[in-house]
Write an enzyme that holds these catalytic residues in place. Structure first.
Site, PDB file in Angstrom:
ATOM      1  N   GLN A 101      14.479  10.406   1.638  1.00  0.00           N
ATOM      2  CA  GLN A 101      14.072  11.778   1.329  1.00  0.00           C
ATOM      3  C   GLN A 101      15.203  12.744   1.683  1.00  0.00           C
ATOM      4  O   GLN A 101      15.626  12.844   2.834  1.00  0.00           O
ATOM      5  CB  GLN A 101      12.803  12.188   2.074  1.00  0.00           C
ATOM      6  CG  GLN A 101      12.274  13.524   1.548  1.00  0.00           C
ATOM      7  CD  GLN A 101      11.062  14.034   2.295  1.00  0.00           C
ATOM      8  OE1 GLN A 101      11.166  14.380   3.461  1.00  0.00           O
ATOM      9  NE2 GLN A 101       9.916  14.094   1.627  1.00  0.00           N
ATOM     10  N   TYR A 187      10.154  24.407   2.894  1.00  0.00           N
ATOM     11  CA  TYR A 187      11.598  24.237   3.020  1.00  0.00           C
ATOM     12  C   TYR A 187      12.313  24.819   1.797  1.00  0.00           C
ATOM     13  O   TYR A 187      11.703  25.475   0.958  1.00  0.00           O
ATOM     14  CB  TYR A 187      11.919  22.772   3.288  1.00  0.00           C
ATOM     15  CG  TYR A 187      11.304  22.295   4.581  1.00  0.00           C
ATOM     16  CD1 TYR A 187      11.682  22.875   5.798  1.00  0.00           C
ATOM     17  CD2 TYR A 187      10.323  21.313   4.604  1.00  0.00           C
ATOM     18  CE1 TYR A 187      11.093  22.480   7.002  1.00  0.00           C
ATOM     19  CE2 TYR A 187       9.737  20.910   5.796  1.00  0.00           C
ATOM     20  CZ  TYR A 187      10.119  21.501   6.995  1.00  0.00           C
ATOM     21  OH  TYR A 187       9.529  21.112   8.174  1.00  0.00           O
ATOM     22  N   ARG A 234       8.975  15.658  -3.972  1.00  0.00           N
ATOM     23  CA  ARG A 234       7.724  15.966  -3.271  1.00  0.00           C
ATOM     24  C   ARG A 234       7.430  17.457  -3.406  1.00  0.00           C
ATOM     25  O   ARG A 234       8.283  18.299  -3.115  1.00  0.00           O
ATOM     26  CB  ARG A 234       7.831  15.584  -1.790  1.00  0.00           C
ATOM     27  CG  ARG A 234       6.452  15.484  -1.105  1.00  0.00           C
ATOM     28  CD  ARG A 234       6.557  14.969   0.309  1.00  0.00           C
ATOM     29  NE  ARG A 234       5.392  14.174   0.652  1.00  0.00           N
ATOM     30  CZ  ARG A 234       4.825  14.166   1.865  1.00  0.00           C
ATOM     31  NH1 ARG A 234       5.314  14.904   2.839  1.00  0.00           N
ATOM     32  NH2 ARG A 234       3.770  13.410   2.108  1.00  0.00           N
ATOM     33  N   GLY A 323       0.692   8.707   6.042  1.00  0.00           N
ATOM     34  CA  GLY A 323       1.634   9.180   7.038  1.00  0.00           C
ATOM     35  C   GLY A 323       1.225   8.777   8.432  1.00  0.00           C
ATOM     36  O   GLY A 323       1.594   7.714   8.927  1.00  0.00           O
ATOM     37  N   ARG A 324       0.432   9.611   9.072  1.00  0.00           N
ATOM     38  CA  ARG A 324       0.060   9.369  10.460  1.00  0.00           C
ATOM     39  C   ARG A 324      -0.537   7.983  10.727  1.00  0.00           C
ATOM     40  O   ARG A 324      -0.259   7.391  11.774  1.00  0.00           O
ATOM     41  CB  ARG A 324      -0.888  10.464  10.935  1.00  0.00           C
ATOM     42  CG  ARG A 324      -0.136  11.696  11.442  1.00  0.00           C
ATOM     43  CD  ARG A 324      -1.057  12.844  11.791  1.00  0.00           C
ATOM     44  NE  ARG A 324      -1.094  13.830  10.723  1.00  0.00           N
ATOM     45  CZ  ARG A 324      -1.732  14.975  10.804  1.00  0.00           C
ATOM     46  NH1 ARG A 324      -2.424  15.264  11.894  1.00  0.00           N
ATOM     47  NH2 ARG A 324      -1.705  15.830   9.811  1.00  0.00           N
TER      48      ARG A 324
END
Length: 365
Positions: A101, A187, A234, A323-324
């Site tokens: 990424q 971002y 993404r 993810g987590r």
């Protein structure tokens, strides 16, 4: 409805995946210092999780200017490329595929990373209630407010696109199967897309097509550099933290997807909010995205096995990222396949540190 499951193979652009489980990108801040260099500990971490069909690495800055948090990895030095090569070799030996990424944080940064100079952004607008994690000289990491950024010149925007292009070429040299641009979560790419953070009056601001211009030019450059079928992005249309609430972002994202479609990109990766009272992505948005974008779609955000296979069955997603759950369950695909219980991660060890809370989570016994 289809009979697709998480464990069916998939052709993703140039890459054949053995299942549709994706490890989502997660910042873990374990690089070697100085130089933010990927290391053997990181290689072990990714190798432990190589049961996924596709791993997407933690966000990786394309340049020193792109950094906003301590100890996050880069992809611009020879040492960083060599460190990442250790990671890709371990993952490939176990039969998984891995994308890097690519990341530029824009205004979500601090002058400590930029020799005392302000971070850069589309416009000089300071984000409210936005902090970055900085490790001080005492070795302790603390959350720190983001300062006022300065606006990029048009020439500088071109330079950042060149940095992304170089990062993609370096990723392929490091053995990655492709790259994903981090275009969400407040971002730099996201900052260009949203009118609340982009108030430029030149070709990169104002109208919807002007606000999508940076993303489209960036993705075109990467497609030209390494091949469109090795490139994904993404996006996060319904995530508004980092002072990014914008009433026009959903139509802007759909317009961007429409503009990106002719490039033949590998995928769009939807980052969905996953907290308890988070907004639900409307089904009509998912259908609209399918109409304008014909590549694969990855979804991520609070999915369990039942929700994952339900959305795959609708045909509105092709892969599901976790993810987590991957933090404390290195063997997550195996646990999902056999309906085994999931361990819970230790939040205190998410960022920085050593193997504790990183590579010491066991597989299911």
């Amino acid at each position: 409805m289809t009979s697709t499951t998480l464990f069916d193979p998939l052709q993703l652009g140039a890459t054949t995946l053995r299942n549709r489980v994706v490890m989502a990108p997660m910042t873990r801040a374990r690089t070697t210092q100085p130089g933010d260099i990927p290391n053997d500990l990181m290689a072990e971490y990714y190798a432990q999780r190589a049961g996924a069909g596709l791993l997407v690495t933690e966000a990786t800055q394309i340049s020193p200017q792109g950094q906003g948090y301590s100890f996050t990895p880069g992809i611009f030095s020879a040492e960083q490329v060599a460190g990442w090569r250790t990671v890709t070799e371990r993952v490939h030996a176990l039969g998984a595929k891995i994308f890097l990424q690519l990341w530029h944080v824009g205004r979500v940064s601090h002058s400590v990373f930029h020799h005392g100079q302000p971070p850069v952004a589309p416009s000089a607008i300071q984000p409210k209630d936005t902090q970055v994690w900085i490790v001080g000289e005492d070795g302790v990491g603390r959350m720190t407010d983001c300062p006022m950024p300065r606006a990029l010149s048009v020439d500088e925007i071109g330079g950042i696109i060149a940095d992304f292009r170089r990062g993609a070429a370096n990723a392929i040299a490091a053995g990655f199967d492709g790259v994903e641009v981090h275009g969400g979560n407040g971002y730099l790419v996201d900052q260009f897309l949203r009118g609340v953070s982009n108030q430029r009056t030149d070709q990169y601001g104002g109208s919807c097509d002007n606000r999508t211009r940076f993303l489209v030019e960036l993705m075109s450059a990467l497609a030209d550099e390494i091949g469109a079928d090795k490139v994904g992005v993404r996006l996060a249309p319904y995530i508004t933290f980092k002072d990014m609430a914008d009433p026009d972002i959903v139509p802007t994202i759909l317009r961007a997807a429409e503009q990106l479609d002719p490039l033949g990109l590998a995928y769009i990766h939807l980052s969905e909010a996953d907290w308890d009272d988070a907004p639900i992505i409307p089904v009509d948005f998912r259908h609209a995205l399918r109409r304008v974008f014909h590549g694969k779609i990855i979804v991520a955000g609070g999915y369990d096995k039942q929700r994952a296979e339900a959305i795959l069955a609708t045909g509105l997603a092709d892969l599901v990222a976790f993810g987590r759950p991957f933090v404390a369950n290195p063997d997550l695909p195996q646990r999902l396949a056999h309906n085994l219980p999931l361990a819970q991660p230790d939040g205190a060890t998410l960022f920085g540190g050593n193997q504790q809370g990183y590579t010491d989570y066991p597989a299911y016994a």
